[in-house]
Design an enzyme around this catalytic site. Sequence first.
Site, PDB file in Angstrom:
ATOM      1  N   CYS A  48       0.814  -1.215   0.000  1.00  0.00           N
ATOM      2  CA  CYS A  48       0.000   0.000   0.000  1.00  0.00           C
ATOM      3  C   CYS A  48       0.850   1.268   0.000  1.00  0.00           C
ATOM      4  O   CYS A  48       1.692   1.450   0.884  1.00  0.00           O
ATOM      5  CB  CYS A  48      -0.912  -0.020   1.231  1.00  0.00           C
ATOM      6  SG  CYS A  48      -1.814   1.522   1.487  1.00  0.00           S
ATOM      7  N   TYR A 179      -5.867   5.908  -8.692  1.00  0.00           N
ATOM      8  CA  TYR A 179      -7.059   5.153  -8.301  1.00  0.00           C
ATOM      9  C   TYR A 179      -8.296   5.686  -9.024  1.00  0.00           C
ATOM     10  O   TYR A 179      -9.178   4.911  -9.422  1.00  0.00           O
ATOM     11  CB  TYR A 179      -7.267   5.234  -6.785  1.00  0.00           C
ATOM     12  CG  TYR A 179      -6.221   4.479  -6.001  1.00  0.00           C
ATOM     13  CD1 TYR A 179      -6.413   3.145  -5.652  1.00  0.00           C
ATOM     14  CD2 TYR A 179      -5.042   5.093  -5.606  1.00  0.00           C
ATOM     15  CE1 TYR A 179      -5.460   2.447  -4.934  1.00  0.00           C
ATOM     16  CE2 TYR A 179      -4.078   4.401  -4.897  1.00  0.00           C
ATOM     17  CZ  TYR A 179      -4.284   3.076  -4.555  1.00  0.00           C
ATOM     18  OH  TYR A 179      -3.329   2.393  -3.859  1.00  0.00           O
TER      19      TYR A 179
END
Length: 310
Positions: A48, A179
């Site tokens: 992440c 994203y």
Amino acid sequence: MIEGRWTTEWYQPDAQGRFVRPPTQFRGRVAAGEVTAGRYHLYVCLACPWAHRTLLARELLGLHDLLGVSLVHPDMLENGWELRDDAGASTDPVLGKRYLWEVYREARADYTGRVTVPVLWDREAGTIVSNESREILRMLSTTFARAAGAQLELAPEALLPEIDAMIDANYEPINNGVYRSGFATSQQAYEEAVGQLFERLGELEALLAGQRYLVGEQLTEADLCLWTTLVRFDAVYHGHFKCNRRRIQDYPALWGYLRDLYQRPAFRETTDLPAIKRHYYYSHESLNPSRVVPVGPELDLDGPHGREAM
């Protein structure tokens, strides 16, 4: 989670198909004098980029004695982030939980919201301090760094306005922009996000052609926040998230900047490209139903970066 119960419900786009990231909910602070060895614990994932910021700061500032860490597994499946001794991940030494959602429920029994990393846990208070990466990073750069006697300043007071402005300027088009591109559910939303992403990358290419770091003449939080997105770009975002107008390798200054930082021990040691690729390609079944993880690309991150004289 909905009222303390785990659910597999995914992000909901807006009416135009744009990806919408819900705000984080734990926004506490650690005050000066509250940092003691073993009191705080960090839950992160090597895959992440948001968690990577905090792990990098822990390494750079030498906070190991003050801040424990648990690595969740890169596979985020039907139970979300999992704590188990496998694939470089670890178990939970604080609460003995198997899943990160159980940690959230321990902090707030009726919690409703996303279960994300990083998480800063307070053993003494028995709750989550924060799950907002930028605010955890600032606590590590200031309160924790002072308690540890760190020599490196990632958030020098004189540069804070510029650091915050740079992080703000990069967040929506780049950090969140990849994203927004990958999870867009309409052509319009996708092209909007990709356009803003590459416009900002072009601006940073021009900036970094004339200076080594984003702000001032030293490494700062702004560099950590950008770099963790850049190092994932060619390996994941370019293909998996359809951010394929250009690679970072196609930008001479950005590619040199990426290599420059990667070749420093803290950056290299906290970067696990196999785990990064595994997480994105295996966990996002809606984008990659076969769950086949690509073997490439080959990235020469150890090549000359040519930025020593800057």
